[in-house]
Enzyme design. Structure first.
Site, PDB file in Angstrom:
ATOM      1  N   LYS A  79       1.571  -0.194  10.809  1.00  0.00           N
ATOM      2  CA  LYS A  79       2.635   0.688  10.330  1.00  0.00           C
ATOM      3  C   LYS A  79       3.673   1.347  11.678  1.00  0.00           C
ATOM      4  CE  LYS A  79       1.694   1.388   5.955  1.00  0.00           C
ATOM      5  NZ  LYS A  79       2.864   1.268   4.863  1.00  0.00           N
TER       6      LYS A  79
ATOM      7  N   HIS B 149       4.009   3.120  -6.971  1.00  0.00           N
ATOM      8  CA  HIS B 149       3.701   2.439  -5.767  1.00  0.00           C
ATOM      9  C   HIS B 149       2.221   2.519  -5.372  1.00  0.00           C
ATOM     10  CE1 HIS B 149       3.893   0.696  -1.786  1.00  0.00           C
ATOM     11  NE2 HIS B 149       3.258   1.729  -1.227  1.00  0.00           N
TER      12      HIS B 149
ATOM     13  N   GLU C 118      12.005   3.625   1.567  1.00  0.00           N
ATOM     14  CA  GLU C 118      11.488   5.111   1.707  1.00  0.00           C
ATOM     15  C   GLU C 118      12.848   5.773   1.835  1.00  0.00           C
ATOM     16  OE1 GLU C 118       8.186   6.361   3.558  1.00  0.00           O
ATOM     17  OE2 GLU C 118       7.159   4.318   3.552  1.00  0.00           O
TER      18      GLU C 118
ATOM     19  N   ASP D  53       4.265  10.381   6.948  1.00  0.00           N
ATOM     20  CA  ASP D  53       4.917   9.513   5.971  1.00  0.00           C
ATOM     21  C   ASP D  53       3.868   9.847   4.762  1.00  0.00           C
ATOM     22  OD1 ASP D  53       6.306   7.575   4.748  1.00  0.00           O
ATOM     23  OD2 ASP D  53       4.940   5.895   5.476  1.00  0.00           O
TER      24      ASP D  53
HETATM   25 CA    CA Z   1       5.093   4.063   3.745  1.00  0.00          CA
END
Ligand code: CA
Length: 439
Positions: free
Chosen positions: A265, A145, A213, A138
């Site tokens: 995550k 952001h 994303e 990722d």
């Molecule tokens: Ca991310």
């Protein structure tokens, strides 16, 4: 590299009538790849290509052996449960298969009667993760952001000094990636203690968030020890999908130093079922621009195609809740942004950077771009940004508000490319729902 060719002719029509409906998103100029099976049975998943509201069964088509040469080889690689075999063949084969499919599906094709029995309506299909994802990385390519989130975690020092030099990323977890429709339990974990030295909190995440994303599926990989040069790197990309990198902000705030995200995550990530190829996206290329005040990248990240290295893809985030569904209200749009405006690094740079140290990529590897937030209000790619870290709740039209996600909330991410005189190219939809934490 993707060049414009006869498959991009905006006047092309398909004998699949639904593909010719304006703005249906899956016209004959798109032809995205996925993996499906008919619902209601236990038949094997197999590759298919979307055309209108139908899916053409590529494994069944392969059995007919309609083509020779590169298109035929590419099609034979689809006699499988996943797309990895096709992905590993490379750009020449992908483009050959796209051309053969375009000719077979267009109005007047002599193959119509042979292909008609191989169609399944999307409404009667179950989709699966389209590839075996061996590794998932990722990135963090939106400057907006990174700055907005950095401000919340480090108010005095939002953007770290490496950001404009290094495409920042971390290795994520592939096993918990699911396809659109994924439902997952609210994660449980440790949170920052109320004061330094005290015992940390523990329990269900209180600041659960989404991250809009795009996912980049690697096609042909590289040998360990080899680099993929930036001017070749796009030819290693099979295509793009939508990715929701669900994030537990309170877990993240406590655990992220010094090694970065971990349990915040890795509990679930959701992707859209269709992979739209760079060939299909070619008409929506745009100049990749960086402010004159920003440093130029190091030479290994400077590609010759900067005038077309960005993709003009509109992104839209919607939210549905238990109450909105009960009231029969449409999901609320909570943000809109665009890939090209949100990205500080481009797709080719990410591949070149990932392999500059000799790291090997393989067909089916997935890379997330990182949250794609625009500069303006209303363009946020996460609730953390939209609600300013919880300070400013997002109002929903049916009378609720949100700072972070509540149980049974459903996040719907959509992405599409459109411009006058060309059919809309959709990346489809990525839905996911938060279930209550496990007791
Ligand atoms: Ca991310």
């Amino acid at each position: 590299m993707s060049y414009l060719n006869e498959t991009h002719d905006p006047a092309l029509q398909s004998w699949v009538a639904s593909a010719n409906v304006a703005d249906n998103g899956f016209p004959i100029q798109n032809l995205p790849f996925g993996v499906f099976r008919r619902t209601g049975g236990d038949e094997a998943f197999r590759p298919g290509v979307a055309i209108g509201d139908q899916i053409l069964d590529l494994a069944a088509l392969a059995a007919l052996q309609p083509w020779t040469d590169a298109a035929g080889e590419a099609l034979q690689a689809c006699a499988s449960e996943k797309l990895n075999g096709l992905m590993a063949l490379g750009q020449t084969h992908w483009s050959a298969l796209r051309l053969a499919l375009s000719r077979a599906l267009r109005t007047g094709s002599t193959m119509q009667s042979a292909l008609e029995p191989l169609l399944t309506p999307m409404s009667q299909a179950q989709m699966s993760v389209p590839a075996h994802i061996g590794d998932y990385t990722d990135f963090y390519i939106s400057l907006n952001h990174a700055t907005a989130v950095g401000k919340q975690f480090r108010p005095d020092n939002p953007l770290l000094p490496n950001y404009k030099w290094v495409p920042i990323g971390y290795h994520g977890r592939a096993s918990s990636i699911g396809v659109s429709g994924q439902q997952f339990r609210r994660p449980v974990g440790q949170t920052r203690p109320p004061e330094d030295g005290a015992q940390p909190g523990f329990g269900p995440c209180q600041r659960l968030d989404y991250e809009f994303e795009l996912g980049i599926f690697v096609g042909k990989g590289n040998q360990q020890g080899d680099r993929i040069p930036v001017d070749e790197s796009e030819s290693h990309v099979f295509g793009l999908c939508i990715l929701n990198d669900w994030s537990a902000r309170d877990l993240q705030a406590w655990e992220y130093q010094p090694l970065g995200p971990f349990l915040a995550k890795n509990f679930a990530s959701t992707i859209s079922p269709w992979i739209v190829t760079l060939d299909a996206l070619a008409p929506f290329r745009a100049a990749f621009e960086r402010a004159a005040t920003d440093p130029q990248p190091l030479p290994y990240l400077q590609a010759k195609n900067a005038d077309s290295a960005a993709f003009d893809i509109d992104l839209e985030t919607l939210l549905a809740t238990e109450r909105s569904r009960a009231q029969g209200v449409e999901p609320a749009v909570i943000a809109r942004s665009n890939f090209k405006d949100a990205a500080f690094w481009n797709v080719g740079q990410l591949i070149a950077h990932h392999t500059v140290n000799g790291c090997n990529l393989a067909a089916g590897d997935l890379m997330g771009t990182g949250t794609l937030s625009g500069r303006e209000a209303g363009q946020e790619g996460s609730l953390l940004e939209a609600c300013q870290g919880g300070k400013k709740p997002v109002a929903l039209p049916w009378g609720e508000e949100r700072t972070f996600l509540e149980d049974n909330d459903e996040v719907i991410l959509r992405a599409r490319c459109s411009k006058p005189g060309y059919p809309t190219i959709s990346l489809g939809e990525c839905r996911g729902m938060v279930l209550p934490a496990k007791g």
